[in-house]
Design an enzyme around this catalytic site. Structure first.
Site, PDB file in Angstrom:
ATOM      1  N   ILE B 104     -53.281 -25.219  27.770  1.00 55.99           N
ATOM      2  CA  ILE B 104     -52.076 -25.359  28.587  1.00 55.99           C
ATOM      3  C   ILE B 104     -51.663 -24.017  29.202  1.00 55.99           C
ATOM      4  O   ILE B 104     -50.895 -23.985  30.132  1.00 55.99           O
ATOM      5  CB  ILE B 104     -50.915 -25.953  27.757  1.00 55.99           C
ATOM      6  CG1 ILE B 104     -50.524 -25.050  26.572  1.00 55.99           C
ATOM      7  CG2 ILE B 104     -51.294 -27.352  27.245  1.00 55.99           C
ATOM      8  CD1 ILE B 104     -49.278 -25.493  25.830  1.00 55.99           C
ATOM      9  N   LYS B 105     -52.152 -22.917  28.664  1.00 57.65           N
ATOM     10  CA  LYS B 105     -51.847 -21.567  29.188  1.00 57.65           C
ATOM     11  C   LYS B 105     -50.377 -21.407  29.558  1.00 57.65           C
ATOM     12  O   LYS B 105     -50.049 -20.836  30.598  1.00 57.65           O
ATOM     13  CB  LYS B 105     -52.765 -21.233  30.368  1.00 57.65           C
ATOM     14  CG  LYS B 105     -54.252 -21.125  29.959  1.00 57.65           C
ATOM     15  CD  LYS B 105     -55.114 -20.569  31.073  1.00 57.65           C
ATOM     16  CE  LYS B 105     -56.574 -20.445  30.669  1.00 57.65           C
ATOM     17  NZ  LYS B 105     -57.265 -21.720  30.375  1.00 57.65           N
ATOM     18  N   ARG B 106     -49.491 -21.909  28.734  1.00 54.63           N
ATOM     19  CA  ARG B 106     -48.075 -21.739  28.980  1.00 54.63           C
ATOM     20  C   ARG B 106     -47.648 -20.348  28.533  1.00 54.63           C
ATOM     21  O   ARG B 106     -48.356 -19.668  27.774  1.00 54.63           O
ATOM     22  CB  ARG B 106     -47.255 -22.796  28.221  1.00 54.63           C
ATOM     23  CG  ARG B 106     -47.593 -24.250  28.551  1.00 54.63           C
ATOM     24  CD  ARG B 106     -47.333 -24.605  29.994  1.00 54.63           C
ATOM     25  NE  ARG B 106     -47.331 -26.038  30.227  1.00 54.63           N
ATOM     26  CZ  ARG B 106     -48.281 -26.730  30.857  1.00 54.63           C
ATOM     27  NH1 ARG B 106     -49.360 -26.115  31.310  1.00 54.63           N
ATOM     28  NH2 ARG B 106     -48.153 -28.032  31.047  1.00 54.63           N
TER      29      ARG B 106
END
Lengths: 306, 306
Positions: B104-106
């Protein structure tokens, strides 16, 4: 899209964006009660509560402001129903002629970044048909992966006349851990700012670029430097109000044309009714408190614009 | 959760993760046809197609692999129906006893990062009830905002026994634009790696930490250095296969215990049937091609482990 944002700023005389970051704790009891009595204490109930809360705030402020910035994390935490509330909020803000900045801080590489860009700014094909999934006007983007991560967003911006704001210097206390480190005598944020200016050249509106930057209100000296590094870049400024930034801090974020920055306030506007200053409105009239908070913020910011 | 991931790696003897990044172009015609005939050429139709595609690949490979990594962008581009397919995919992989790494690379700050952590790794309260929105086991996290962005994830990891993988050195060609720049004589990625190791100390499993790192397969010399900077960190390795990394490149990503890295392949597995090598399976038997590709990848990677 940057031209439209600037027109809206000029029309409202308010370089302000209202951050629609609706924590359930901000939502007045009567709205939660109505939502929970219809949907139960469920994700659907929470989503209904934040949607009704947003709607009331948008109704009470949309004639005063050019733009809103929903923070998708606040919706994502309520799962699919929360994201439906995000989608409804974006669509409703468009109905009210507001520019919508999706604060999504996405960033990946190649076709993955392209998919995020399609999801939030573009259209996706399914067989013969096309759809616009979340359909914001601008999105915030994380630069850590370099041009491979940002260019797919820029390609979609060009195609769709949309825009992005790339994180340069964020407003949080530890933002300096990496962003302030010196590389060839200049902090990392300045290198990122130079890239933002270069990316932006390729995606210009009239006076400003569709590639903007995020620079926190909490570091005014840095804002002053970055204004010069990115003269044609619209700066989205978080950190005003609740995080400690004031109007006076923001003088140097604006260009001589009085433009070039748009200042976000989230909690300070949407939860204004909880502050002593606006307590007289009472919880039921929370949206009127938000309207007054926008008027007060506008005055504070416009003093800084001179 | 890192202990469980390691157990699963040992049990399957396969430090492999299958990237469930289902572009519609990878989905065989017969699956699309069935989905579109039920739901039309709509977002729901696309979502049904990618869900059926995922399910078949999971069924064909779940006994061979410890973990999957769905890339949420590929689902987000199909809007709400796409995200429902993401949710169903995560739940189905749990049923099949797979560890699920949400790619998700949040990354944001404070309560916003906390909301993302809650959405993907934790539980959210609504009145008296609690819900687990997307419920992955690990999530990928972007470090650009510093400790303020990462610590809320770590807090949720401790509470829920979950884990994260922080981007350190990504596999893409332009990853060096910022990540390779020298700060006090060391590249930025090394500074980030030192932070990852420090964050990880506070969130240990038995031999490895619940705070992992992402280091691309495409930079093997960097992988060798970072292995030493982060001795107790599980390294998630993208960029194998389609992006050019090979098993031989990965020797130094593993520790002497034969552990410490888990290698992702997405297109190389899920779209194996489109490669000459696996064309004999034919489009209808795409999942069997994926199974064979997993077996071949396992052999290639295990040679590197020695």
């Amino acid at each position: 899209m940057i031209n439209r944002l600037i027109e809206k700023i000029q029309k409202t005389d308010a370089p302000i964006v209202v951050g629609l970051d609706p924590k359930l704790a901000f939502v007045p009891a009567h709205i939660k009660k109505a939502a929970f009595s219809e949907f139960g204490e469920t994700l659907e109930g929470a989503a209904e509560a934040i949607w009704q809360f947003n709607k009331a705030i948008v109704d009470a402020t949309c004639d005063l402001i050019p733009a809103v910035k929903p923070q998708i994390a606040m919706y994502e935490q309520y799962g699919i129903p929360g994201l439906i509330a995000f989608e409804k909020t974006v669509a409703y803000c468009h109905e009210k002629d507001l520019v919508v900045i999706g604060d999504i801080k996405r960033g990946d590489i190649g076709s993955t970044s392209e998919s995020y860009a399609v999801a939030h700014l573009g259209e996706v094909s399914v067989g013969e048909n096309t759809f616009r999934p979340f359909d914001e006007d601008f999105a915030t983007v994380n630069p850590y992966l370099g041009s491979d991560g940002v260019n797919p967003f820029i390609d979609i911006c060009k195609k769709e006349n949309k825009g992005i704001f790339v994180l340069v210097k964020t407003s949080n206390p530890s933002s300096g851990e990496f962003q302030d480190r010196l590389i060839d005598g200049k902090p990392l944020y300045e290198h990122v700012a130079e890239k933002v200016a270069a990316w932006g050249e390729d995606c210009m509106g009239d006076a400003y670029s569709n590639v903007g930057a995020v620079v926190g209100a909490t570091y005014p000296e840095i804002g002053k430097v970055l204004r010069k590094v990115m003269p044609k870049t619209m700066i989205l400024v978080p950190g005003y109000g609740a995080q400690g930034g004031t109007g006076a801090d923001l003088v140097h974020y604006f260009n001589e044309d009085g433009l070039g920055a748009i200042v976000n306030s989230s909690r300070g506007i949407i939860a204004a009714y909880k502050k002593d200053e606006y307590a007289k409105f009472g919880e039921e009239a929370f949206a009127d408190a938000s309207r007054q908070a926008v008027l007060d913020m506008k005055e504070d910011i416009n003093q800084a614009r001179g």
